[in-house]
Design an enzyme around this catalytic site. Structure first.
Site, PDB file in Angstrom:
ATOM      1  N   ASP A   1       6.507   7.341   0.396  1.00 15.40           N
ATOM      2  CA  ASP A   1       5.459   6.552  -0.179  1.00 15.40           C
ATOM      3  C   ASP A   1       6.645   5.648  -1.179  1.00 15.40           C
ATOM      4  OD1 ASP A   1       2.375   6.346  -0.559  1.00 15.40           O
ATOM      5  OD2 ASP A   1       3.495   5.630  -2.090  1.00 15.40           O
TER       6      ASP A   1
ATOM      7  N   ASN B   1       1.652   4.585   8.943  1.00 16.27           N
ATOM      8  CA  ASN B   1       0.430   4.553   8.259  1.00 16.27           C
ATOM      9  C   ASN B   1       0.676   3.365   7.002  1.00 16.27           C
ATOM     10  OD1 ASN B   1      -2.390   4.851   6.918  1.00 16.27           O
ATOM     11  ND2 ASN B   1      -1.115   5.646   5.347  1.00 16.27           N
TER      12      ASN B   1
ATOM     13  N   TYR C   1      -2.780 -10.917   7.178  1.00 16.82           N
ATOM     14  CA  TYR C   1      -3.098  -9.193   7.366  1.00 16.82           C
ATOM     15  C   TYR C   1      -3.541  -9.048   9.019  1.00 16.82           C
ATOM     16  CZ  TYR C   1      -5.465  -5.013   6.886  1.00 16.82           C
ATOM     17  OH  TYR C   1      -6.046  -3.828   7.022  1.00 16.82           O
TER      18      TYR C   1
ATOM     19  N   LYS D   1      -1.969  -6.967  11.926  1.00 20.17           N
ATOM     20  CA  LYS D   1      -2.495  -5.699  12.585  1.00 20.17           C
ATOM     21  C   LYS D   1      -2.848  -5.827  14.083  1.00 20.17           C
ATOM     22  CE  LYS D   1      -2.694  -3.337   8.839  1.00 20.17           C
ATOM     23  NZ  LYS D   1      -2.103  -2.133   9.124  1.00 20.17           N
TER      24      LYS D   1
ATOM     25  N   ILE E   1     -12.906   1.648   4.631  1.00 22.02           N
ATOM     26  CA  ILE E   1     -12.666   3.099   4.226  1.00 22.02           C
ATOM     27  C   ILE E   1     -12.498   2.984   2.800  1.00 22.02           C
ATOM     28  CG2 ILE E   1     -11.319   5.081   4.743  1.00 22.02           C
ATOM     29  CD1 ILE E   1     -12.566   4.205   7.144  1.00 22.02           C
TER      30      ILE E   1
ATOM     31  N   THR F   1     -10.629   3.539   0.205  1.00 24.05           N
ATOM     32  CA  THR F   1      -9.280   3.720  -0.243  1.00 24.05           C
ATOM     33  C   THR F   1      -8.787   2.806  -1.309  1.00 24.05           C
ATOM     34  OG1 THR F   1      -8.194   2.203   1.317  1.00 24.05           O
ATOM     35  CG2 THR F   1      -8.843   4.477   2.209  1.00 24.05           C
TER      36      THR F   1
END
Length: 263
Positions: free
Chosen positions: A40, A93, A160, A164, A193, A195
């Site tokens: 990360d 991810n 974006y 994807k 989600i 997050t």
């Protein structure tokens, strides 16, 4: 009898492991006995995840990693493989939402940053993991999105959504190319989600110029009437990482409570 995932002793690398979906997947895989390398950009975050795993009796390595950096990705994967003697699971991810803007006024630098981070970063993760997985096979899982694959109605999401959609094409090509090595490659496509990826979103001041008014029905997240939880995504990642999904490759799996079917 319902089989349970047998992942004890497997070795995994997770990018974007410090928060959200990556963190939830790391904790769940560690609970299943997986040795987890946490990558990360925020070292404090992954050190926190590492501490949680070790407190529960698991094994983890935490490393600072910018997925824009070939060196960081290569070193992170190599460190995990050499430390534990192999590599079985890669969860690609990490990513950003980036700048939301009309195509006409979007800065080239913002476009490049989103594509570079999300698509090139995924490519680098796969590229540098393959040499360590070819001998024994394994599972690669990519975090894509319903955006760019099922939903195209979000104003300003061009960069974006393109990144994807590109991840899905990369996943399918990789699945065929790597099948001979028993490496399975799949993608998860979450909807909303809970997050912190929204923290990386910035909308330009002229975004309203391209909005198309759409009125969604009340309760536009049909299954649970709200965003999903990172732990629900982690359960899917665990399934795809395990032999329970041994005949699944080259597949995108939508996990959004039917939200994208309305949009």
């Amino acid at each position: 009898m319902l089989r349970q995932p047998n992942l004890k002793g497997k070795i995994a690398v997770i990018t974007g492991a410090g928060s959200g979906i990556g963190r939830a997947a790391a904790l769940q895989l560690a609970d299943e006995g997986v040795k987890v390398c946490l990558l990360d950009l925020d070292l404090d975050h992954v050190n926190n995840v590492k501490a949680h795993i070790e407190e529960s009796g698991g094994e983890a390595i935490a490393l600072k990693c910018d997925i824009n950096s070939t060196y960081d990705i290569k070193q992170g994967i190599r460190t995990a493989s050499e430390h534990w003697g192999g590599l079985d699971i890669v969860f690609a991810n990490a990513g950003i939402a980036g700048e939301m803007a009309p195509i006409e006024t979007m800065n080239e630098e913002d476009w490049d940053r989103t594509i570079h981070t999300n698509l090139r970063g995924t490519f680098l993760s796969l590229k540098h993991a393959i040499p360590f997985m070819k001998e024994h096979g394994g599972s690669i899982i990519i975090t894509s999105s319903v955006s760019g694959n099922r939903i195209f109605s979000q104003p300003g999401y061009t960069a974006y959504s393109t990144s994807k959609a590109g991840q899905i094409a990369l996943m399918k090509m990789a699945a065929l190319e790597l099948a001979q090595y028993k490496i399975r490659v799949n993608a998860i496509c979450p909807g909303a989600i809970k997050t912190h990826i929204g923290d990386s979103i910035h909308s330009s001041t002229d975004i309203k110029d391209i909005e198309i008014p759409v009125q969604y029905p009340e309760g536009d997240q049909p299954l649970e009437h709200g965003p999903g939880q990172p732990e629900q995504i982690a359960e899917l990642v665990t399934f795809l990482a395990s032999d329970l999904s041994s005949h699944i490759t080259g597949t995108e799996i939508y996990i959004d409570g039917a939200e994208s079917l309305l949009k």
